[in-house]
Scaffold this motif. Sequence first.
Motif, short mmCIF file in Angstrom:
data_model
loop_
_atom_site.label_atom_id
_atom_site.label_comp_id
_atom_site.label_asym_id
_atom_site.label_seq_id
_atom_site.Cartn_x
_atom_site.Cartn_y
_atom_site.Cartn_z
N ILE A 152 31.11 1.16 -6.68
CA ILE A 152 30.06 0.17 -6.89
C ILE A 152 29.75 0.14 -8.39
O ILE A 152 29.45 1.18 -9.00
CB ILE A 152 28.80 0.52 -6.08
N SER A 159 28.48 -9.09 -6.63
CA SER A 159 29.36 -9.54 -5.55
C SER A 159 29.19 -8.60 -4.36
O SER A 159 28.99 -7.39 -4.54
CB SER A 159 30.83 -9.56 -6.00
N THR A 160 29.27 -9.14 -3.16
CA THR A 160 29.09 -8.31 -1.97
C THR A 160 30.25 -7.33 -1.80
O THR A 160 31.32 -7.52 -2.39
CB THR A 160 28.97 -9.18 -0.71
N PHE A 161 30.03 -6.33 -0.96
CA PHE A 161 31.05 -5.31 -0.75
C PHE A 161 32.29 -5.91 -0.11
O PHE A 161 32.21 -6.65 0.88
CB PHE A 161 30.49 -4.20 0.13
N ASN A 162 33.44 -5.60 -0.69
CA ASN A 162 34.72 -6.06 -0.17
C ASN A 162 35.36 -4.93 0.64
O ASN A 162 35.73 -3.90 0.08
CB ASN A 162 35.65 -6.45 -1.33
N THR A 167 35.06 -2.32 -2.95
CA THR A 167 34.34 -2.43 -4.22
C THR A 167 33.20 -3.43 -4.09
O THR A 167 33.21 -4.31 -3.21
CB THR A 167 35.26 -2.88 -5.35
N ALA A 168 32.22 -3.30 -4.97
CA ALA A 168 31.11 -4.25 -5.04
C ALA A 168 30.50 -4.17 -6.43
O ALA A 168 30.62 -3.14 -7.12
CB ALA A 168 30.06 -3.93 -3.97
N GLN A 169 29.86 -5.25 -6.85
CA GLN A 169 29.08 -5.22 -8.09
C GLN A 169 27.65 -5.61 -7.73
O GLN A 169 27.42 -6.56 -6.98
CB GLN A 169 29.65 -6.20 -9.13
N GLN A 175 20.58 -4.75 -3.61
CA GLN A 175 22.02 -5.00 -3.51
C GLN A 175 22.80 -3.69 -3.49
O GLN A 175 23.80 -3.57 -2.76
CB GLN A 175 22.48 -5.88 -4.67
N ALA A 179 25.07 -2.50 -0.31
CA ALA A 179 26.49 -2.18 -0.46
C ALA A 179 26.81 -0.79 0.09
O ALA A 179 27.84 -0.60 0.74
CB ALA A 179 26.88 -2.27 -1.94
#
Length: 380
Positions: A152, A159-162, A167-169, A175, A179
């Motif tokens: 993270i 960006s939401t968790f992939n 990964t996520a930002q 947020q 995540a």
Amino acid sequence: MSNIVLTAAVRQNLLSLQDTAALLSTTQGRLASGKKVNSALDNPTNFFTAAGLDARASDIGNLLDSIGNGVQVLQAADTGITSLQKLIDTAKSIANQSLQQPAGYSTKSSIQFTGTGAPSSPGVASAADITTSKLNGGVFTFTSSAGTAVTITVGTAPSTFNPVTKTAQVQSLDQFNQALAVAGVNLSAVITGTDSLTFTSTNDGAGQVITGTAGVVAPATLDAINISANAAGGGAGGPVVPAVPDPVSQNARATLVSQYNLIIQQIATTAQDASFNGINLLDGNSLKLIFDETGKSTLTIAGVTFNPAGLGLASLNAGTDFTDNVLTGKVLTALKHRQHRAALAGLGLRRQPVDRGDPAGLLQEADQRVADRFVQPDAG
């Protein structure tokens, strides 16, 4: 003494009496046996043909007895599997009770990370925007015992968790926690300083061991998590605050461990008792059924090992197992898998074609009837 001389008429009468006695003896023998042919002297062809058919009928009768014993073996195994399923249900119920217990720790483990990056704009970390602190640009990696790494990044392009790249930002605290939750990381983040984040175990992983390192390291145990960060995120973080067990909750969980272990013992006993005539399909034995007197038509049923070791179940240890929901969930997952396996084995036993009609019995009856035709008297 002079010899007795019989006239021809008297001699003829004596011979007739002897013939009558012989016929009477033969008739009495037939009446006693119910057969017109009682020995090879009566009718060699019929006698030996009937004897062969009688022998075949006897062989088929023995096969029927063997098949009957095989059915009893299958029924014993099926009854054992049904009992095992009920015991596993009981074990699952005990594990679910553990999930309903209060958190087993009065203080959960935590670790603080202080950022050293460049803020996106002058300010301090806030719930609405973490990037306004030195945490901006921080990259945090959370690694489980399975080696799964969730990364993270704190940045201004959230960006939401992939789930594929894991990964996520994030830009806000909400947020970040969202995540973590979606990624299955049992941690929550809170702001504990102008440039600091503290990660604390959630209730599900209340007893997990947290470690902080500069590089990615996979923990050795299930209920553990490693957190590493780049320089902007705070590197290895500060000292770890260990979890403090709650005595009352842990005593209750220890009681559930004892109850669970009793069920494991009953599973072992049930698997051992599921036998008939020395054959136990739940203890690795196999059953071979023969359906004809030549031994060419057979069916072999392979057994399974459904004692605790064979099912992959083991006794638990108080103070180590059921201490939090993560460890309890591990036990539940194992129980659900074993219950499904037992259900499949039970279905397989019920589908074995050993009790569909009685073809061997019909053959035995037919052979017996044909044999009787050769040796029994005519109906007239």
